[in-house]
Scaffold this active site. Structure first.
Site, PDB file in Angstrom:
ATOM      1  N   GLU A 134      28.771 -20.702   6.801  1.00  0.00           N
ATOM      2  CA  GLU A 134      28.792 -19.673   7.833  1.00  0.00           C
ATOM      3  C   GLU A 134      29.492 -18.410   7.328  1.00  0.00           C
ATOM      4  O   GLU A 134      30.459 -18.504   6.566  1.00  0.00           O
ATOM      5  CB  GLU A 134      29.522 -20.199   9.079  1.00  0.00           C
ATOM      6  CG  GLU A 134      28.999 -21.546   9.567  1.00  0.00           C
ATOM      7  CD  GLU A 134      29.863 -22.181  10.650  1.00  0.00           C
ATOM      8  OE1 GLU A 134      30.534 -21.428  11.400  1.00  0.00           O
ATOM      9  OE2 GLU A 134      29.872 -23.417  10.758  1.00  0.00           O
ATOM     10  N   GLU A 250      28.508 -16.441  19.136  1.00  0.00           N
ATOM     11  CA  GLU A 250      29.172 -17.605  19.725  1.00  0.00           C
ATOM     12  C   GLU A 250      30.459 -17.125  20.371  1.00  0.00           C
ATOM     13  O   GLU A 250      31.180 -16.296  19.811  1.00  0.00           O
ATOM     14  CB  GLU A 250      29.470 -18.645  18.651  1.00  0.00           C
ATOM     15  CG  GLU A 250      30.229 -19.866  19.151  1.00  0.00           C
ATOM     16  CD  GLU A 250      30.563 -20.849  18.043  1.00  0.00           C
ATOM     17  OE1 GLU A 250      31.344 -21.786  18.292  1.00  0.00           O
ATOM     18  OE2 GLU A 250      30.046 -20.674  16.912  1.00  0.00           O
TER      19      GLU A 250
END
Length: 335
Positions: A134, A250
């Protein structure tokens, strides 16, 4: 900030990536530390210091720099307070991803919450064998002590249980770039109705050595790599690709009952407000089996709670495959 010695370089890059290494330091990533005149000697890398205050803010010293075990990466997970608005591709083998991410000063309402925008490279099941790589930008008061958007990396090989961490908080990601501090604040950032700023990231697997590299900026500066040895599903040379690539936002809602958090995702505005107001991803691409960058065909869009954080996409023009995403959290549609 301290300086550590750098490591090696990759054997190959994706075939149609037109970015080139550039010696212009401003091309890499504008960060606050550079404006103070700091720099590292050639052959070393800058590392953000971990302070006593950082450790005191952590919910657990043992897990400092790690996501909670309840963190979710898969697009089909909506539990544990982690809420997503993402575009994703699945059903094949992917060897990397690239996109430009709009950077905003998202407001986070609690030290235990965060808001981020990133690329996920994912392989494995939703059980304890989940592998992820990520990178993107995040606002995390608990991790950094402020509400500045910061460039970050993350990895796990067991669904956030015991492996992996943010940035350089554990052995894992190997930084090779002496001009970027991972975890440093990004400046400038986008303004509502004003100038827009984005960062271009690419993650890809070196087909010769099997390591996963991170490239940053329009000039294609190499930041570093995640060694193949860190992973199970993503680790094998050749066939060790991802079965899903995900792009988007997110946010953490620590209020599972009662009113929803007002923590923002992206700019804190819904996608319908469009350019200059809503956050975006543009030129969304993946790396195929032959180490070529191709458009992310069949990009699916999903928002866990569209009344809180939503997503809407499009295709064409200079932006290629793109989408707007985000929202304010608590509002009349998300009480």
């Amino acid at each position: 900030m301290v300086c550590l010695r750098m490591q090696e370089e990759p054997a190959a890059r994706p075939g149609n990536d037109h970015a080139m290494e550039d010696d212009d330091e401003e091309e890499v990533l504008p960060q606050t530390w550079r404006s103070s005149g700091e720099w590292c000697p050639k052959g070393t890398i800058p590392v953000r210091r971990t302070t006593e205050g950082d450790l005191l803010r952590a919910s657990s010293v043992r897990r400092f720099g790690m996501k909670p075990r309840s963190a979710a990466a898969r697009r089909d997970s909506t539990s544990n307070g982690h809420e997503h608005a993402v575009g994703y591709v699945s059903g094949g083998q992917f060897y990397g991803a690239k996109a430009s991410l709009n950077v905003w000063p998202a407001q986070v309402s609690s030290p235990a919450e965060f808001s981020l925008s990133q690329i996920w490279v994912i392989s494995g099941s939703f059980g304890n064998d989940l592998n992820t790589i990520e990178a993107g930008w995040q606002v995390s008061p608990e991790l950094y002590g402020d509400n500045s958007p910061r460039f970050f990396t993350y990895w796990t090989s067991d669904a956030y249980q015991e492996t992996g961490c943010y940035n350089l908080h554990c052995a894992g990601f190997v930084q090779t770039n002496g001009r970027v501090v991972i975890g440093a604040a990004i400046t400038p950032v986008s303004a509502y109705g004003g100038r827009q700023f984005d960062i271009t990231l690419m993650i890809w697997k070196d087909p010769k050595k099997g390591n996963w590299w991170l490239q940053l900026g329009p000039s294609g500066a190499l930041v570093g790599y995640w060694p193949s040895s860190l992973f199970t599903h993503l680790g094998a040379r050749g066939r060790g690709g991802a079965d899903m690539v995900q792009f988007g936002g997110e946010a953490v809602n620590t209020r599972p009952s009662g009113s929803h958090t007002p923590t923002q995702m992206g700019s804190g505005r819904f996608p319908g407000e469009g350019y200059g107001r809503a956050a975006y991803f543009r030129n969304v691409q993946v790396v195929d089996w032959d180490n070529n960058l191709i458009p992310a065909a069949g990009l699916r869009l999903l928002a866990d709670h569209p009344g809180c954080y939503d997503i809407a996409g499009g295709q064409g023009g200079a932006w290629g495959s793109y989408f707007y995403y985000g929202g304010p959290g608590r509002n009349v549609r998300c009480p």
